[in-house]
Enzyme design. Structure first.
Site, short mmCIF file in Angstrom:
data_model
loop_
_atom_site.label_atom_id
_atom_site.label_comp_id
_atom_site.label_asym_id
_atom_site.label_seq_id
_atom_site.Cartn_x
_atom_site.Cartn_y
_atom_site.Cartn_z
N GLU A 83 -8.43 -0.48 5.09
CA GLU A 83 -6.53 -0.61 4.50
C GLU A 83 -6.09 -1.47 5.90
O GLU A 83 -5.12 -2.46 6.00
CB GLU A 83 -6.02 1.12 4.55
CG GLU A 83 -5.78 1.54 3.14
CD GLU A 83 -5.63 2.34 2.54
OE1 GLU A 83 -5.83 2.75 1.53
OE2 GLU A 83 -5.08 2.99 3.35
N ALA A 126 1.21 5.44 1.26
CA ALA A 126 1.02 6.61 1.63
C ALA A 126 1.20 7.59 2.18
O ALA A 126 1.43 7.88 0.82
CB ALA A 126 1.99 5.58 2.54
N ASP A 153 1.49 -1.17 0.42
CA ASP A 153 -0.11 0.12 -0.67
C ASP A 153 0.74 1.09 0.38
O ASP A 153 1.91 2.00 0.34
CB ASP A 153 -0.85 0.09 0.85
CG ASP A 153 -2.05 1.29 0.79
OD1 ASP A 153 -2.08 1.43 0.02
OD2 ASP A 153 -3.07 0.80 1.98
C1 5RP Z 1 -5.67 6.22 -0.20
C2 5RP Z 1 -4.16 5.86 0.82
C3 5RP Z 1 -3.35 6.00 -0.37
O1 5RP Z 1 -2.12 5.27 0.12
C4 5RP Z 1 -2.25 7.37 -0.10
O2 5RP Z 1 -3.99 8.79 -0.21
C5 5RP Z 1 -1.31 7.78 -0.76
O3 5RP Z 1 -2.23 7.72 -2.00
P1 5RP Z 1 -1.48 7.77 -3.49
O4 5RP Z 1 -0.63 5.93 -3.74
O5 5RP Z 1 -2.34 8.20 -4.43
O6 5RP Z 1 -0.57 8.89 -3.58
O7 5RP Z 1 -4.68 5.64 1.93
O8 5RP Z 1 -6.61 5.22 1.52
#
Ligand code: 5RP
Length: 218
Positions: free
Chosen positions: A103, A83, A81
């Protein structure tokens, strides 16, 4: 190199960490969208995925990756994931895409959390990115007052309903010097479903896309 190119680089580097014949935990967001594209390129080597959002499920299924119900899985090896912010202790702020609760649930079941970010997400102290808090709608005003007492300014995210039918308050102006304590404090406010501090379940490994390549922090 653009920020999106750095996200893509970190996302594709995560393939190195996916064992064969496994179920992969998949987060949400633009960095994870690159990861799902990467995962599709090795889909014949994995069993499938567990997903943290309706959005990621749709993309996984569109690319032919089976999505499993988390309740039918005892454990799985890796969760990937992004962040919104990450500090040197691998504590994160997440939830910019409003998927923080699912998540956190999927991350809790995973043996290992691999965070994929571009270099702009690295911070010394969490809190410059407004902290997302998922709230049961009828508790909104109460939770907003409690969060403001903690020193921030909680603002309702407009036109957003989470996959769980709740709303998001974004808390501006917090200096999160003790992420472990604040994560628990906010979780204890009645009406809060979860908050975007991932300190008790920090990342194990961080892959940082930079202009000169991907940095791995274990
Ligand atoms: C979604 C999240 C995402 O991991 C976080 O917002 C990062 O997003 P991106 O990869 O678009 O920069 O926590 O709820």
């Amino acid at each position: 190199m653009t920020q999106d190119e750095m996200k893509k680089q970190a996302a594709w580097a995560a393939l190195e960490f996916i064992p064969h014949n496994t179920i992969v935990g998949v987060g949400t967001g633009s960095t994870v969208n690159h990861f799902i594209d990467a995962l599709a390129s090795i889909k014949q080597h994995i069993k499938g995925a567990v997903s943290s959002s309706v959005q990621s499920t749709a993309k996984l299924e569109a690319l032919g990756i089976p999505v499993f119900d988390l309740n039918n899985i005892d454990s799985f090896s890796v969760y990937i994931d992004g962040a919104d912010e990450i500090n040197p202790l691998k504590h994160m702020v997440k939830g910019g895409g409003a998927a923080l609760t699912r998540e956190k649930i999927v991350a809790a079941v995973a043996e290992r959390f691999i965070c994929i970010v571009d270099s702009s997400k690295q911070v010394a102290t969490l809190g410059q990115f407004p902290l997302p808090v998922e709230v049961v709608p009828m508790a909104l005003a109460y939770v907003q007052r409690q969060l403001n007492k903690l020193g921030g300014k909680a603002i309702l995210r407009k036109n957003v309903i989470t996959d769980n039918g709740n709303v998001i308050l974004d808390v501006h102006g917090l200096q999160i010097t003790d992420p472990l304590a604040l994560e628990f404090t906010i979780n204890n406010i009645v009406g809060v479903v979860s908050n975007g501090i991932f300190a008790h379940r920090a990342a194990n490994t961080v892959l940082i896309g930079t202009a000169t390549g991907t940095t791995i922090i274990n």
